[in-house]
Design an enzyme around this catalytic site. Sequence first.
Site, short mmCIF file in Angstrom:
data_model
loop_
_atom_site.label_atom_id
_atom_site.label_comp_id
_atom_site.label_asym_id
_atom_site.label_seq_id
_atom_site.Cartn_x
_atom_site.Cartn_y
_atom_site.Cartn_z
N ARG A 183 0.81 -1.22 0.00
CA ARG A 183 0.00 0.00 0.00
C ARG A 183 0.85 1.27 0.00
NH1 ARG A 183 -2.36 -3.75 3.39
NH2 ARG A 183 -4.50 -4.36 2.85
N TYR A 187 3.00 -5.32 -7.11
CA TYR A 187 2.32 -4.34 -6.27
C TYR A 187 2.37 -2.97 -6.95
CZ TYR A 187 2.53 -7.69 -2.36
OH TYR A 187 2.39 -8.79 -1.54
N ARG A 245 2.88 -16.98 -6.73
CA ARG A 245 1.77 -17.95 -6.72
C ARG A 245 2.11 -19.09 -7.67
NH1 ARG A 245 -2.90 -17.50 -4.11
NH2 ARG A 245 -3.40 -15.52 -3.08
N SER A 257 5.40 -18.69 -2.10
CA SER A 257 4.23 -18.04 -1.53
C SER A 257 2.98 -18.74 -2.03
CB SER A 257 4.22 -16.56 -1.95
OG SER A 257 3.12 -15.87 -1.41
N ASN A 258 2.07 -19.04 -1.12
CA ASN A 258 0.78 -19.64 -1.46
C ASN A 258 0.91 -21.01 -2.13
OD1 ASN A 258 -0.80 -17.18 -0.72
ND2 ASN A 258 0.34 -16.30 -2.43
N GLN A 278 4.87 -17.93 2.13
CA GLN A 278 4.01 -16.83 2.56
C GLN A 278 2.56 -17.23 2.34
OE1 GLN A 278 3.66 -12.25 1.19
NE2 GLN A 278 5.66 -12.80 1.98
N SER A 294 -1.62 -10.41 5.20
CA SER A 294 -2.95 -9.85 5.48
C SER A 294 -3.52 -10.38 6.79
CB SER A 294 -3.92 -10.15 4.32
OG SER A 294 -3.58 -9.38 3.19
N GLY A 327 0.68 -4.69 6.87
CA GLY A 327 0.61 -3.86 5.67
C GLY A 327 0.20 -2.43 5.92
#
Length: 306
Positions: free
Chosen positions: A22, A53, A119, A148-149, A170, A216, A271
């Site tokens: 962000r 991002y 991903r 990640s994931n 992650q 998150s 975040g």
Amino acid sequence: MKFVDLGHSGLNASAVALGIMRINGLADDGAAQKVLETAVDNGINFFDNADMYGKGECEARFGRALSQSNIKREDILIQTKVGIRDHAYDFSKQHLIEAVDGSLQRLGVDYVDSLLLHRPDTLFEPEEVAGVFNELQNAGKVRQFGVSNMNPSQVELLQHSVQQKLIVNQLQFGIMHTGPVDAGLHVNMSDQRSVDHDGGILEYSRLHDMTIQAWSPFQYGFFEGVFIDNPKFAELNAELQKLADKYQATKNGIAVAWILRHPAKMQVIIGSMNQERIAQMAAGADIQLTHQEWYDVYLAAGNDLP
């Protein structure tokens, strides 16, 4: 601030890390600089980025803010994630090499301490990725690697070919996103929480010394909103406030402490770009909830025990 040796790799990272997804929403680079310095002042030495991002603008702003700050590159750990492009996931050599080079340029650094595949790409060739990892490491562009994931089978498929130990995975995890915990508690049951969507990823990660980075941690659902001070979750917020009063902390801090209380020794990726909340969340690393308090929060979040 407590620290976590990520995947037993020697990367000693703050248990609370700052994600910069962000950061492009801040007013300017000066505001971003203040956020980074606030994080460091509160014991955070780990920053999580991704090339997608803000379509690269988040990495670029982070890089500019870092260069303008009083933070020394050697005093912090920088992570980024690659492998997502428009309308596809892509672990091909060409894409990964170009993505890493682009990230380094935007971040304004010569190397990242850890690189994650963002991903799973179902079309990936493990041997091709292994060659990419070797090339990036030999060139001094990446020190450690992770994912990640990914579920355990996907991790195993990749780890079978790459020489480097995959040190982190992650995953979304927090008080309102407890799937890996739910499945482990509802073993031998047939209710909804007994469904294991992730292949025992929590236990797998512990067995293989793979650090889970919780992303998150303050969201409920999939980016539906935050649960702190949300009237939809009155019972949970009441329990968090009770513990915040006991520990002279905040609800934000207790939410972080709840994740870190798990013996999996996770790292929490926050975040927030709000300096006050960053300080509150970082302070949660120094709170040790009791065994019963952890379960009290879990139940107040609407979960149950069989």
